[in-house]
Design an enzyme around this catalytic site. Structure first.
Site, mmCIF file in Angstrom:
data_model
loop_
_atom_site.group_PDB
_atom_site.id
_atom_site.type_symbol
_atom_site.label_atom_id
_atom_site.label_comp_id
_atom_site.label_asym_id
_atom_site.label_seq_id
_atom_site.Cartn_x
_atom_site.Cartn_y
_atom_site.Cartn_z
ATOM 1 N N TRP A 230 -12.385 -2.111 -7.257
ATOM 2 C CA TRP A 230 -13.209 -1.775 -8.430
ATOM 3 C C TRP A 230 -13.914 -0.435 -8.220
ATOM 4 O O TRP A 230 -14.337 0.206 -9.176
ATOM 5 C CB TRP A 230 -14.288 -2.839 -8.678
ATOM 6 C CG TRP A 230 -13.773 -4.186 -9.089
ATOM 7 C CD1 TRP A 230 -13.827 -5.330 -8.346
ATOM 8 C CD2 TRP A 230 -13.158 -4.561 -10.333
ATOM 9 N NE1 TRP A 230 -13.272 -6.370 -9.042
ATOM 10 C CE2 TRP A 230 -12.858 -5.936 -10.266
ATOM 11 C CE3 TRP A 230 -12.825 -3.861 -11.501
ATOM 12 C CZ2 TRP A 230 -12.238 -6.633 -11.313
ATOM 13 C CZ3 TRP A 230 -12.206 -4.556 -12.541
ATOM 14 C CH2 TRP A 230 -11.923 -5.919 -12.446
ATOM 15 N N LEU B 87 10.403 -20.298 -4.750
ATOM 16 C CA LEU B 87 9.399 -19.511 -4.026
ATOM 17 C C LEU B 87 7.978 -19.758 -4.551
ATOM 18 O O LEU B 87 7.733 -19.700 -5.753
ATOM 19 C CB LEU B 87 9.736 -18.017 -4.161
ATOM 20 C CG LEU B 87 8.767 -17.036 -3.505
ATOM 21 C CD1 LEU B 87 8.928 -17.059 -1.995
ATOM 22 C CD2 LEU B 87 8.987 -15.628 -4.039
ATOM 23 N N ILE C 288 -6.609 -4.485 7.954
ATOM 24 C CA ILE C 288 -6.498 -5.692 7.124
ATOM 25 C C ILE C 288 -7.130 -5.478 5.749
ATOM 26 O O ILE C 288 -6.808 -6.184 4.793
ATOM 27 C CB ILE C 288 -7.177 -6.902 7.838
ATOM 28 C CG1 ILE C 288 -6.619 -7.093 9.268
ATOM 29 C CG2 ILE C 288 -7.038 -8.186 7.047
ATOM 30 C CD1 ILE C 288 -5.255 -7.708 9.378
ATOM 31 N N ASP D 275 0.827 -1.211 0.000
ATOM 32 C CA ASP D 275 0.000 0.000 0.000
ATOM 33 C C ASP D 275 0.864 1.265 0.000
ATOM 34 O O ASP D 275 1.966 1.275 0.548
ATOM 35 C CB ASP D 275 -0.926 -0.018 1.229
ATOM 36 C CG ASP D 275 -2.054 1.000 1.114
ATOM 37 O OD1 ASP D 275 -2.396 1.391 -0.025
ATOM 38 O OD2 ASP D 275 -2.587 1.417 2.158
ATOM 39 N N HIS E 121 1.907 3.563 -9.068
ATOM 40 C CA HIS E 121 1.669 2.142 -9.331
ATOM 41 C C HIS E 121 2.835 1.550 -10.123
ATOM 42 O O HIS E 121 3.272 0.429 -9.873
ATOM 43 C CB HIS E 121 0.349 1.941 -10.085
ATOM 44 C CG HIS E 121 -0.856 2.315 -9.276
ATOM 45 N ND1 HIS E 121 -1.018 1.912 -7.965
ATOM 46 C CD2 HIS E 121 -1.962 3.056 -9.572
ATOM 47 C CE1 HIS E 121 -2.174 2.394 -7.504
ATOM 48 N NE2 HIS E 121 -2.758 3.101 -8.457
HETATM 49 C C1 IPE Z 1 -5.543 -2.709 0.091
HETATM 50 O O1 IPE Z 1 -5.200 -1.373 -0.057
HETATM 51 C C2 IPE Z 1 -5.545 -3.402 -1.225
HETATM 52 C C3 IPE Z 1 -4.256 -3.525 -1.912
HETATM 53 C C4 IPE Z 1 -3.103 -3.064 -1.527
HETATM 54 C C5 IPE Z 1 -4.320 -4.232 -3.156
HETATM 55 P P1 IPE Z 1 -6.291 -0.218 -0.177
HETATM 56 O O2 IPE Z 1 -5.536 1.028 -0.378
HETATM 57 O O3 IPE Z 1 -7.305 -0.566 -1.206
HETATM 58 O O4 IPE Z 1 -6.993 -0.270 1.253
HETATM 59 P P2 IPE Z 1 -7.859 0.821 2.012
HETATM 60 O O5 IPE Z 1 -8.912 1.283 1.044
HETATM 61 O O6 IPE Z 1 -6.946 1.936 2.383
HETATM 62 O O7 IPE Z 1 -8.404 0.123 3.203
HETATM 63 C C1 IPE Z 2 -1.826 0.216 -3.343
HETATM 64 O O1 IPE Z 2 -1.585 1.572 -3.341
HETATM 65 C C2 IPE Z 2 -2.143 -0.307 -4.728
HETATM 66 C C3 IPE Z 2 -3.526 -0.756 -4.915
HETATM 67 C C4 IPE Z 2 -4.483 -0.719 -4.043
HETATM 68 C C5 IPE Z 2 -3.843 -1.279 -6.228
HETATM 69 P P1 IPE Z 2 -2.759 2.655 -3.270
HETATM 70 O O2 IPE Z 2 -3.169 2.968 -4.676
HETATM 71 O O3 IPE Z 2 -3.834 2.187 -2.383
HETATM 72 O O4 IPE Z 2 -1.984 3.876 -2.650
HETATM 73 P P2 IPE Z 2 -2.550 4.921 -1.589
HETATM 74 O O5 IPE Z 2 -3.044 4.149 -0.411
HETATM 75 O O6 IPE Z 2 -3.643 5.678 -2.271
HETATM 76 O O7 IPE Z 2 -1.360 5.775 -1.274
HETATM 77 MG MG MG Z 3 -4.167 2.432 -0.385
#
Ligand code: IPE
Ligand code: IPE
Ligand code: MG
Length: 244
Positions: free
Chosen positions: A62, A124, A188, A13, A30
């Site tokens: 989504w 792995l 989580i 994240d 990303h």
């Molecule tokens: C969790 O991160 C999902 C992934 C890293 C793929 P999110 O950024 O979507 O989670 P929330 O919305 O902050 O809980």
């Molecule tokens: C995690 O990074 C990647 C995905 C959820 C696909 P985020 O895109 O959630 O990044 P933040 O949380 O907005 O910084």
């Molecule tokens: Mg995020």
């Protein structure tokens, strides 16, 4: 390093905030995140970690703007296409958890090709969670068990912790020993709800694109200093009491 975890699960994240800090569109974050993913997979492989489960796209992602979802899908496709050969050479076995059926035909084919190419590798065990949700996972398990009961294949009394564990994702692997979430949030977010029951949790403020091997080692170091009790007392675990 002593006491390495066998199975590591990571919520990658912080990509969006990494880009925002640099006044860049989220997609740059990303893209930078993909590089980190590759490095962390290699690092785990080199350290002899047995299994790595990565949360790449949640069932709730989504709900992001259509454009971001589209770019994520495109990036998912191109990075898999670019990296699967190298991962294969590193003896990585790639599999996916989550509902891939809602992805485009093109993406589903790439997923199938990656799985097929690496299926006999013995290095792995890499599991990528895409369109994954912990509640979806448990709901699926409940549905299959209900079906088996209705079909008379099992009795209601046969429903046990072990049976549910066999019906959810990752049932062929021991549960994760260590969970890492980068990006500063301490939640989580519907990741492996069943499987994380006794996993050690580690939260890092580092945004995913900045997470590197030395950060991974910090997480492993923290893990090695934890005492996993599984409901027992510390004395029992240490074996210092007669009744241990
Ligand atoms: C969790 O991160 C999902 C992934 C890293 C793929 P999110 O950024 O979507 O989670 P929330 O919305 O902050 O809980
Ligand atoms: C995690 O990074 C990647 C995905 C959820 C696909 P985020 O895109 O959630 O990044 P933040 O949380 O907005 O910084
Ligand atoms: Mg995020």
């Amino acid at each position: 390093m002593s006491d390495l975890p066998s199975h590591v699960a990571i919520i990658m994240d912080g990509n969006g905030r990494w880009a925002k800090k640099r006044f860049l569109p989220r997609n740059f974050g990303h893209k930078a995140g993909v590089k980190t993913t590759r490095n962390i997979i290699e690092a785990c492989s080199d350290l002899g970690i047995k299994a790595l489960t990565l949360f790449a796209f949640s069932s709730e992602n989504w709900n992001r703007p259509k454009k971001e979802v589209g770019l994520l899908m495109e990036l998912f496709f191109t990075s898999m296409q670019a990296q699967v050969k190298g991962l294969h050479e590193s003896n990585v076995r790639m599999q996916f958890i989550g509902d891939v059926s809602s992805f485009s035909e093109k993406l589903q084919q790439q997923i199938a090709r990656s799985v097929a190419l690496t299926k006999d590798n013995i290095g792995l065990e890499l599991r990528i969670a895409v369109n994954y949700g912990g509640r979806w996972d448990i709901t699926n398990a409940v549905r299959s068990i209900a079906r088996q009961v209705t079909a008379g294949e099992i009795d209601q009394e046969d429903i046990s912790d072990e049976l549910v564990s066999r019906m959810v994702s990752l049932s062929d692997l021991p549960a994760p020993d260590l969970f890492i979430r980068t990006g500063g949030e301490q939640r989580i977010s519907n990741f492996l709800l069943w499987q994380l029951a006794y996993t050690e949790l580690y939260f890092s403020d580092t945004l995913w694109p900045d997470f590197d091997e030395s950060e991974l080692e910090l997480a492993f170091k923290a893990f090695s200093s934890r005492q996993r009790r599984f409901g027992c007392t510390g004395e029992q675990v240490e074996g210092t009491k007669e009744d241990a």
